[in-house]
Design a protein around this motif. Structure first.
Motif, PDB file in Angstrom:
ATOM      1  N   GLY A 275      42.709  29.644  36.444  1.00 10.50           N
ATOM      2  CA  GLY A 275      41.982  29.230  37.640  1.00 10.50           C
ATOM      3  C   GLY A 275      42.902  28.575  38.648  1.00 10.50           C
ATOM      4  N   SER A 276      42.303  27.934  39.632  1.00  7.04           N
ATOM      5  CA  SER A 276      43.067  27.369  40.733  1.00  7.04           C
ATOM      6  C   SER A 276      43.747  26.051  40.351  1.00  7.04           C
ATOM      7  CB  SER A 276      42.111  27.150  41.911  1.00  7.04           C
ATOM      8  OG  SER A 276      42.639  26.204  42.799  1.00  7.04           O
ATOM      9  N   THR A 277      45.067  25.993  40.533  1.00  8.82           N
ATOM     10  CA  THR A 277      45.814  24.763  40.258  1.00  8.82           C
ATOM     11  C   THR A 277      45.351  23.653  41.202  1.00  8.82           C
ATOM     12  OG1 THR A 277      47.669  26.146  39.669  1.00  8.82           O
ATOM     13  CG2 THR A 277      48.162  23.840  40.066  1.00  8.82           C
ATOM     14  N   ILE A 278      45.117  24.042  42.457  1.00 12.95           N
ATOM     15  CA  ILE A 278      44.689  23.059  43.462  1.00 12.95           C
ATOM     16  C   ILE A 278      43.395  22.379  43.013  1.00 12.95           C
ATOM     17  CG2 ILE A 278      43.780  22.850  45.829  1.00 12.95           C
ATOM     18  CD1 ILE A 278      45.735  25.199  46.524  1.00 12.95           C
TER      19      ILE A 278
ATOM     20  N   LEU B 175      31.914  27.733  39.575  1.00  5.78           N
ATOM     21  CA  LEU B 175      32.961  27.939  40.586  1.00  5.78           C
ATOM     22  C   LEU B 175      34.339  28.133  39.965  1.00  5.78           C
ATOM     23  CD1 LEU B 175      31.697  25.220  43.077  1.00  5.78           C
ATOM     24  CD2 LEU B 175      31.581  27.677  43.438  1.00  5.78           C
ATOM     25  N   GLY B 176      34.401  28.127  38.632  1.00  6.10           N
ATOM     26  CA  GLY B 176      35.684  28.377  37.960  1.00  6.10           C
ATOM     27  C   GLY B 176      36.653  27.206  38.064  1.00  6.10           C
ATOM     28  N   ILE B 177      36.116  25.981  38.061  1.00 10.91           N
ATOM     29  CA  ILE B 177      36.970  24.785  38.155  1.00 10.91           C
ATOM     30  C   ILE B 177      37.014  24.121  36.777  1.00 10.91           C
ATOM     31  CG2 ILE B 177      37.325  22.571  39.355  1.00 10.91           C
ATOM     32  CD1 ILE B 177      35.414  23.724  41.568  1.00 10.91           C
TER      33      ILE B 177
ATOM     34  N   GLN C 225      37.996  29.913  33.700  1.00 10.97           N
ATOM     35  CA  GLN C 225      38.000  28.766  32.803  1.00 10.97           C
ATOM     36  C   GLN C 225      37.241  29.043  31.510  1.00 10.97           C
ATOM     37  OE1 GLN C 225      38.750  27.708  35.861  1.00 10.97           O
ATOM     38  NE2 GLN C 225      40.428  26.593  34.996  1.00 10.97           N
ATOM     39  N   ASP C 226      36.191  29.813  31.627  1.00 11.68           N
ATOM     40  CA  ASP C 226      35.341  30.010  30.469  1.00 11.68           C
ATOM     41  C   ASP C 226      36.097  30.545  29.276  1.00 11.68           C
ATOM     42  OD1 ASP C 226      33.139  28.979  31.546  1.00 11.68           O
ATOM     43  OD2 ASP C 226      32.158  30.874  31.997  1.00 11.68           O
ATOM     44  N   ASN C 227      37.101  31.342  29.521  1.00 14.17           N
ATOM     45  CA  ASN C 227      37.828  31.920  28.400  1.00 14.17           C
ATOM     46  C   ASN C 227      38.824  30.955  27.785  1.00 14.17           C
ATOM     47  OD1 ASN C 227      36.546  34.283  28.355  1.00 14.17           O
ATOM     48  ND2 ASN C 227      38.030  35.373  29.629  1.00 14.17           N
ATOM     49  N   LEU C 228      39.148  29.893  28.475  1.00 18.23           N
ATOM     50  CA  LEU C 228      40.184  29.028  27.957  1.00 18.23           C
ATOM     51  C   LEU C 228      39.706  27.671  27.468  1.00 18.23           C
ATOM     52  CD1 LEU C 228      43.159  29.742  30.328  1.00 18.23           C
ATOM     53  CD2 LEU C 228      42.950  30.325  27.941  1.00 18.23           C
ATOM     54  N   GLU C 229      38.713  27.114  28.094  1.00 22.22           N
ATOM     55  CA  GLU C 229      38.399  25.746  27.700  1.00 22.22           C
ATOM     56  C   GLU C 229      36.955  25.505  27.303  1.00 22.22           C
ATOM     57  OE1 GLU C 229      37.377  23.608  31.870  1.00 22.22           O
ATOM     58  OE2 GLU C 229      39.432  23.591  31.203  1.00 22.22           O
ATOM     59  N   GLY C 230      36.047  26.269  27.799  1.00 17.23           N
ATOM     60  CA  GLY C 230      34.647  25.975  27.527  1.00 17.23           C
ATOM     61  C   GLY C 230      34.136  26.773  26.355  1.00 17.23           C
TER      62      GLY C 230
END
Lengths: 193, 508
Positions: free
Chosen positions: B164-167, B430-432, A5-10
């Motif tokens: 990341g996780s779609t779920i 946690l990558g959410i 996520q860090d690379n895309l939104e934060g």
């Protein structure tokens, strides 16, 4: 554990993917960075599932359909709570199945006590600002945070705390007119004057 | 002709001292935050949202938009000079911007980034003007079933595009929705999930959610790490001009990047980062100098920077025309609109023409201000990176608390700030997707009203949504965006397995 996520939104807090990192120097306190593994993920999911179940039980006590046959106050909460609980449950099952495989990720490092102290400082602000008012509380908060984030002589910490307390009051309360708790202390001074 | 006269009226409204000042303040703060790694555009907008509430609607919205554009631009400065992207959409700029700086072309790289951003910003404003009218007319045909499907489309697309996780993205959506249901329900008048606690009656404020998820959590992440910037290249003002070859090589990529950015801005998700990646990939593919990419190719700076800015313009379209935010920054802009009592949507242009055109002119003026301010002040912005870490983090925490408490003067908001900070930190670790929580929280009222109305209108008919051509189209689009990536992934996996098998056969 990687964080896609860090690379895309934060905000990007990482060193860029150039050939070599930028010219930085280690001046901060030595802290072991916590990388949560799948066990932490299970704990996080389970906590949210528990909250979700309490939420769903409460939502089920509201009217799902009203007298006119239209959705009632409980309709949307039931849908929302179900979405969260179902997807968390799927993730929990997925993690449970992964536990027996090589894909299971173990956590490294530990949660820094400094982070707990930062959160505690904010909680302290919440607890005493109503009584002491913004200026004094924010000075105490500044002292705590500056000590937590770095190393400075005490007189510098005092000057910074005074500047932040008085400066933010002048800027946000006096100039911008924002509503910030004045506290009983300031009220007492005002009534005395 | 109408478009031009309306725009001129917008400019006439923008050119008053108060609006110009708020615009400059917004752009400056945005640039500062963009340069500093850690806070990001969403966090900065969230922190300053309460201040914008004290201004009149036009000034408040222009300041918030200025912060958004400034942060998008500011991220490239640190990306180019020290190889540390200030925010996510500037990550790609480091690939060629930083090597250019190492070759002594830092000034040229900064100028190319600024000029490309300006070109894309201009293009985006023109496209926004052109498409907003017809799209608004089209959107007047939308009723609750279409809004319901659009909101679902936005959330499904977000789950596919954030990585990341779609779920877990859907679980995060659920969390955002349940947070939004706490307090007094505006539709039924019922009090929900307050558990008898009076401070919960008014629900959770967007500022607490946004600042907690993106401000406090980032502070916690930064507090874990180490490292401050020690030195960086000096950029004299005279060097801030690219040579003729560099300029010539930038025009095409900037133009293409602007269009890619604008188009991707129309789609839900982190359009700034996605479009900069997309533009970089395209430029690398079509370039005659592929080998220069990653070593200081001008195209690798111009394209992504233009795409980044173009996406900001594009993402304004769904917000202004449909009243639906498709990414984090526009979700905050919608919160700004709501607090000011303005409802963006198909009738916004018709009902609030002065505000609409002032906002459009303000966006263009913000692009001009970025160009005029950021290059001469590049030295000042980079010196911000030398601010002692303890002071910077302390100041951000204090501003976060003040910004949150000032929204409605209630201490319970600081409690939620703390809770959302912890949740945001854990989610980042946690990558959410944290954006999913915020987006769901912001669109929950629209989603709830359109869902309940659609269920009432359907009157038990399960195929009701398919009776309406627009909602059917959106359902198909949603299905495609949900299924196509899965199919493509399965095909790629199969191909990979086949090639591994072929290699094993060859080896044996």
């Amino acid at each position: 554990m990687s964080n896609p996520q860090d690379n895309l939104e934060g905000p990007a807090t990482v060193v860029g993917p150039g050939e070599e990192p930028g010219p930085t120097t280690d001046t901060g306190p030595d802290v072991a960075v916590w990388n949560p593994g799948d066990a932490a993920r299970i704990a996080f999911d389970a906590a949210l599932v528990a909250i979700g179940i309490v939420y769903l039980v409460t939502a089920s006590q509201m009217r799902f359909i009203n007298d006119e046959g239209d959705p009632g106050a409980g309709f949307f909460p039931v849908v929302s709570g179900t979405i969260m609980v179902v997807f968390l449950a799927i993730d929990l099952v997925r993690l449970a199945l992964r536990r027996r495989t090589d894909a299971w990720e173990r956590g490294t490092g530990h949660l820094s006590l400094r982070l707990v102290a930062i959160l505690g400082s904010i909680a302290m602000y919440l607890a005493i600002v109503g009584l002491l008012g913004h200026i004094i509380t924010v000075m105490i908060l500044t002292v705590l945070l500056v000590v937590l984030f770095g190393k400075r002589p005490w007189w510098q910490v005092v000057i910074i705390a005074l500047a932040v307390g008085i400066g933010t009051d002048l800027l946000f309360v006096e100039l911008l007119g924002l509503r910030i708790p004045t506290g009983l202390f300031r009220l007492a001074i005002s009534s005395w004057i | 002709m109408d478009l031009i006269s309306n725009l001129l009226e917008g400019f006439a409204a923008v050119f008053n001292p108060i609006l110009l000042l708020t615009l400059l303040v917004g752009v400056l703060i945005g640039s500062i935050v963009g340069v500093l790694p850690g806070i990001g555009p969403v966090g900065a907008m969230a922190l300053l949202l309460p201040i914008s509430f004290t201004l009149d609607p036009a000034a408040g919205l222009i300041m918030t938009s200025g912060i958004y554009l400034g942060a998008q631009y500011g991220g490239s400065t640190s990306a180019i000079l020290i190889g540390v992207p200030g925010e996510a959409s500037s990550v790609v700029t480091t690939l060629d911007g930083y090597p250019m700086a190492k070759k002594g072309r830092a000034g040229a790289a900064l100028a190319i980034a600024a000029l490309s951003s300006f070109l894309a910003g201009t293009l985006a404003v023109v496209l926004l003007m052109v498409v907003a009218g017809p799209l608004s007319d089209f959107a007047t045909q939308f009723a609750s079933p279409e809004y319901l499907m659009l909101a679902i489309f936005a959330l499904v697309a977000l789950s596919r595009l954030t990585g990341g996780s779609t779920i877990m993205t859907f679980a995060a959506v659920g969390l955002g929705l349940i947070l939004a249901t706490i307090g007094l329900d505006a539709t039924s008048g019922n009090v929900r999930f307050t558990f008898g606690l009076t401070p919960l009656l008014q629900g959770i404020e967007i500022t607490s959610v946004a600042v907690g998820l993106f401000g406090i959590s980032e502070i916690l992440l930064l507090a874990e790490g180490r490292g401050t910037v020690q030195s960086m290249p000096k950029v004299p003002f005279r060097s801030l001009w690219p040579n003729r070859t560099e300029l010539r090589r930038s025009v095409g990529p900037a133009f293409r990047g602007g269009i890619i950015g604008f188009v991707l801005g129309l789609i839900p998700g982190p359009s700034g980062a996605v479009s900069s990646y997309g533009s970089y990939a395209l430029e690398k593919r079509i370039s005659k100098r592929k080998d220069e990419f990653g070593k200081g190719a001008v195209e690798g700076v111009a394209g992504p920077e233009a795409a980044n800015n173009g996406s900001a313009g594009g993402s304004m379209v769904p917000l202004l025309v449909l009243g639906l935010p498709f990414n984090g920054p526009t979700a905050l802009l919608l919160a700004g609109f709501t607090v000011q009592g303005i409802i963006p949507g198909p009738l916004f242009m018709e009902n609030e023409p002065v505000l609409f055109w002032t906002l459009i002119a303000g966006l263009y003026a913000a692009n001009l201000a970025l160009l005029a301010l950021n290059l001469p002040l590049v030295g000042m912005f980079t010196s911000l990176l030398r601010i002692p870490r303890d002071l910077l983090l302390t100041f951000v925490v204090v501003i976060a608390i003040i910004g949150t408490i000032a929204t409605r003067g209630q201490l319970v908001d600081v409690f939620w700030l703390l809770v959302m900070g912890v949740i945001g930190y854990l989610m980042a670790k946690l990558g959410i997707s944290r954006v999913a929580v915020m987006l769901a929280f912001v669109i929950a009222p629209i989603l709830e009203s359109s869902l309940t109305q659609t269920v009432s209108l359907a009157d038990g008919d399960p195929l009701y949504l398919f009776d309406r051509p627009i909602s059917t189209t959106i359902i198909i689009m949603t299905a495609l965006i949900a299924i196509v990536p899965v199919v493509l992934k399965a095909i790629a996996k199969k191909r990979h397995q086949r090639s591994v098998l072929d290699l094993e056969v060859d080896a044996s």
